[in-house]
Design an enzyme around this catalytic site. Structure first.
Site, short mmCIF file in Angstrom:
data_model
loop_
_atom_site.label_atom_id
_atom_site.label_comp_id
_atom_site.label_asym_id
_atom_site.label_seq_id
_atom_site.Cartn_x
_atom_site.Cartn_y
_atom_site.Cartn_z
N GLY A 49 0.86 -1.19 0.00
CA GLY A 49 0.00 0.00 0.00
C GLY A 49 0.89 1.24 0.00
O GLY A 49 0.53 2.29 0.51
N GLY A 53 -1.73 7.43 0.89
CA GLY A 53 -1.46 8.59 1.74
C GLY A 53 -0.48 8.26 2.85
O GLY A 53 0.48 8.99 3.09
N ASP A 75 2.23 -1.80 -4.38
CA ASP A 75 0.87 -1.26 -4.41
C ASP A 75 0.21 -1.75 -5.70
O ASP A 75 0.90 -2.33 -6.56
CB ASP A 75 0.89 0.29 -4.37
CG ASP A 75 -0.41 0.88 -3.83
OD1 ASP A 75 -1.50 0.58 -4.39
OD2 ASP A 75 -0.37 1.63 -2.85
N ARG A 122 -11.40 6.22 5.85
CA ARG A 122 -12.75 6.73 6.15
C ARG A 122 -13.03 8.07 5.49
O ARG A 122 -12.12 8.85 5.22
CB ARG A 122 -12.87 6.97 7.66
CG ARG A 122 -13.11 5.77 8.47
CD ARG A 122 -13.71 6.14 9.81
NE ARG A 122 -12.77 6.69 10.75
CZ ARG A 122 -13.12 7.29 11.88
NH1 ARG A 122 -14.42 7.44 12.17
NH2 ARG A 122 -12.22 7.75 12.73
N ILE A 158 -1.69 -2.06 9.69
CA ILE A 158 -2.24 -0.72 9.90
C ILE A 158 -3.67 -0.62 9.38
O ILE A 158 -4.50 0.12 9.92
CB ILE A 158 -1.34 0.32 9.18
CG1 ILE A 158 0.06 0.34 9.80
CG2 ILE A 158 -1.95 1.71 9.22
CD1 ILE A 158 1.09 1.14 9.00
N SER A 159 -3.99 -1.38 8.33
CA SER A 159 -5.29 -1.26 7.64
C SER A 159 -6.45 -1.43 8.61
O SER A 159 -6.49 -2.37 9.41
CB SER A 159 -5.41 -2.32 6.54
OG SER A 159 -4.21 -2.45 5.83
N ASP A 191 -2.48 6.01 18.48
CA ASP A 191 -3.22 6.34 19.71
C ASP A 191 -2.27 6.80 20.80
O ASP A 191 -2.56 7.74 21.55
CB ASP A 191 -4.03 5.12 20.17
CG ASP A 191 -4.99 4.64 19.10
OD1 ASP A 191 -5.65 5.48 18.47
OD2 ASP A 191 -5.05 3.42 18.86
N HIS A 218 -8.36 -0.37 18.51
CA HIS A 218 -8.15 0.86 17.75
C HIS A 218 -9.44 1.31 17.06
O HIS A 218 -9.55 1.31 15.84
CB HIS A 218 -7.02 0.66 16.71
CG HIS A 218 -6.77 1.89 15.90
ND1 HIS A 218 -6.25 3.05 16.45
CD2 HIS A 218 -7.02 2.18 14.61
CE1 HIS A 218 -6.18 3.98 15.52
NE2 HIS A 218 -6.64 3.48 14.39
N1 NAI Z 1 -3.94 1.78 12.40
C1 NAI Z 1 -4.08 3.09 12.40
O1 NAI Z 1 -3.83 3.75 13.42
C2 NAI Z 1 -4.52 3.82 11.18
C3 NAI Z 1 -5.00 3.12 10.11
N2 NAI Z 1 -5.37 3.77 8.95
C4 NAI Z 1 -5.87 2.96 7.85
O2 NAI Z 1 -4.83 2.78 6.87
C5 NAI Z 1 -5.41 2.47 5.60
C6 NAI Z 1 -4.78 3.28 4.50
O3 NAI Z 1 -5.04 4.65 4.67
P1 NAI Z 1 -4.51 5.74 3.61
O4 NAI Z 1 -3.09 5.52 3.29
O5 NAI Z 1 -4.95 7.06 4.09
O6 NAI Z 1 -5.39 5.33 2.33
P2 NAI Z 1 -5.08 5.62 0.79
O7 NAI Z 1 -6.32 5.35 0.03
O8 NAI Z 1 -4.42 6.94 0.62
O9 NAI Z 1 -3.97 4.52 0.42
C7 NAI Z 1 -4.25 3.17 0.44
C8 NAI Z 1 -3.38 2.50 -0.61
O10 NAI Z 1 -3.68 1.11 -0.57
C9 NAI Z 1 -3.59 0.65 -1.90
N3 NAI Z 1 -4.26 -0.63 -2.08
C10 NAI Z 1 -5.57 -0.90 -2.25
N4 NAI Z 1 -5.75 -2.22 -2.43
C11 NAI Z 1 -4.52 -2.79 -2.34
C12 NAI Z 1 -4.06 -4.12 -2.46
N5 NAI Z 1 -4.88 -5.16 -2.70
N6 NAI Z 1 -2.72 -4.33 -2.34
C13 NAI Z 1 -1.89 -3.30 -2.10
N7 NAI Z 1 -2.27 -2.03 -1.99
C14 NAI Z 1 -3.57 -1.78 -2.12
C15 NAI Z 1 -4.23 1.77 -2.72
O11 NAI Z 1 -3.88 1.66 -4.10
C16 NAI Z 1 -3.65 2.99 -2.04
O12 NAI Z 1 -2.46 3.40 -2.65
C17 NAI Z 1 -6.91 2.72 5.78
O13 NAI Z 1 -7.57 1.50 5.98
C18 NAI Z 1 -6.99 3.56 7.04
O14 NAI Z 1 -8.22 3.48 7.69
C19 NAI Z 1 -5.26 5.12 8.84
C20 NAI Z 1 -4.77 5.87 9.89
C21 NAI Z 1 -4.44 5.28 11.16
O1 OAA Z 2 -9.72 7.43 11.97
C1 OAA Z 2 -9.42 6.75 10.97
O2 OAA Z 2 -10.23 6.31 10.16
C2 OAA Z 2 -7.97 6.47 10.74
C3 OAA Z 2 -7.38 6.01 12.00
O3 OAA Z 2 -7.48 4.85 12.36
C4 OAA Z 2 -6.85 7.01 12.93
O4 OAA Z 2 -6.56 8.16 12.52
O5 OAA Z 2 -6.69 6.68 14.10
#
Ligand code: NAI
Ligand code: OAA
Length: 354
Positions: A49, A53, A75, A122, A158-159, A191, A218
């Site tokens: 991924g 972002g 990705d 989200r 992370i997802s 967190d 989370h």
């Molecule tokens: N654990 C945590 O504390 C946090 C988790 N997240 C989660 O992280 C995830 C990603 O967030 P962002 O980077 O903002 O999203 P984003 O949409 O900017 O990036 C996600 C990337 O994943 C790629 N992707 C989609 N399907 C894929 C696959 N099968 N194989 C490989 N890559 C693939 C997309 O092409 C994209 O480049 C979200 O699920 C979000 O909720 C976000 C913030 C905090």
């Molecule tokens: O809130 C979300 O969807 C992304 C996340 O997990 C965070 O920022 O903690």
């Protein structure tokens, strides 16, 4: 044979798959591959991924980590651009890009640490659980790849929703016969990063001097900051406790709303993920006393997964710490957290066992 031919021959010998897929690339790229194979000691890290972002900033930060010798960026879109860009940084890690499902296995083979920020984020009005429909399948596929190609790697997941995606990955690994509970860590570091920032603001301290355990999971009420255990020791008024607990639990939503449809936390998350990955790499290296919070296979409560402090060593999360003494406010919070967590964990397990 001229110099370029020698380099190309050496590349083909050392990295035959890469050589084939890069037939039209310049000899300089092949030179980088040669150096990677014979070069500096360090760990091999893949980001799945990597063009997203979180993924792009995380790629930048991992390229800056001196413990990384090889960095694989995978990705389903845009990895060539991100890889070319990050690979020009004059740090020691050698960067390789992998695009699309057919290159997943090459991206994963030989990795020591796999970090997964793949999946949709989200938008305002959504819960993390609303992401399950899409992200569950993505995490399943990527976990199957890990089980096949690097079953001994430490995985930082992370997802979202982490409370369900970690059980999904565990079930995939169990099915494949490769599950090592110590090696699968759900990333809840953001967190903790938020908790340290917000608590330090209230106390008038530098956030780097503050320690705040955040346990549970989370999402919303499952995020449980243990403010009674803040270090340096301090006391809070009931209003401060209410304010801080809510702000830490709703930190993600605060960013989602501020971004107004353009996604969720990416920069602070990449920072948190890079910090957590660095802790894992230092643990793998054998450093002592690496302790961070993570969502792991756990016997701390009756639930099969729970976030708490863990000691990270050569084998991953080698020790999972108990919660320590909780006050009445935290005990009530824990009951609420466990109720929601139980459902989210079960949802992840059922997704694979169905
Ligand atoms: N654990 C945590 O504390 C946090 C988790 N997240 C989660 O992280 C995830 C990603 O967030 P962002 O980077 O903002 O999203 P984003 O949409 O900017 O990036 C996600 C990337 O994943 C790629 N992707 C989609 N399907 C894929 C696959 N099968 N194989 C490989 N890559 C693939 C997309 O092409 C994209 O480049 C979200 O699920 C979000 O909720 C976000 C913030 C905090
Ligand atoms: O809130 C979300 O969807 C992304 C996340 O997990 C965070 O920022 O903690």
């Amino acid at each position: 044979m001229d110099a370029n031919q020698r380099i190309a021959r050496l590349s083909a010998h050392l990295c035959p798959q890469k050589f084939q897929s890069m037939e039209e690339s310049s000899s300089l790229v092949e030179r980088a591959n040669c150096r990677a194979k014979g070069g500096a000691p360090g760990f091999k890290v893949a980001i799945l991924g990597a063009a997203g972002g979180i993924g792009q900033s995380l790629s930048l930060l991992m390229k800056m980590n001196p413990l990384v010798s090889v960095l694989h960026l995978y990705d389903v879109v845009n990895t060539p651009g991100v890889t070319a860009d990050v690979s020009h940084m004059d740090t020691s890690a050698v960067v390789r890009g992998f695009l699309g499902a057919k290159e997943l296995e090459n991206a994963l083979t030989g990795m020591d640490l796999v970090i997964i920020p793949a999946g949709v984020p989200r938008k305002p009005g959504m819960t993390r659980d609303d992401l399950f429909k899409i992200n569950a399948g993505i995490v399943k596929t990527l976990s199957e790849g890990i089980a096949k190609c690097c079953p001994n790697a430490v995985v930082n997941l992370i997802s979202n929703p982490v409370n369900s995606t970690v059980p999904i990955a565990a079930e995939v690994f169990k099915k494949a016969g490769t599950y090592d509970p110590k090696k699968l860590l759900g990333v809840t570091m953001l967190d903790v990063v938020r908790a340290k920032t917000f608590v330090a603001e209230v106390l008038g301290l530098d956030p780097r001097e503050v320690d705040v355990p955040v346990v549970g999971g989370h999402a919303g009420v499952t995020i449980l900051p243990l403010l009674s255990q803040v270090k340096p020791a301090c006391s809070f008024t009931p209003e401060e406790i209410e304010y801080l607990t809510k702000r830490i639990q709703d930190g993600g939503t605060e960013v989602v709303q501020a971004k107004a449809g353009a996604g969720s936390a990416t920069l602070s998350m990449a920072f948190a993920a890079a910090k957590f990955a660095d802790a894992c790499l230092r643990g793998l290296r054998g450093d002592a006393n690496i302790v961070e919070c993570a969502f792991v296979d756990s016997q701390v409560t009756e639930l099969p997964f729970f976030a708490s402090k863990v000691r990270i060593g050569r084998n991953g999360a080698e020790e999972v710490y108990q919660l320590g003494p909780l006050n009445e406010y935290e005990r009530v919070g824990l009951d609420k957290a466990k109720k929601e967590l139980a459902d989210s964990i079960q949802k992840g397990v059922s997704f694979i066992r169905k």
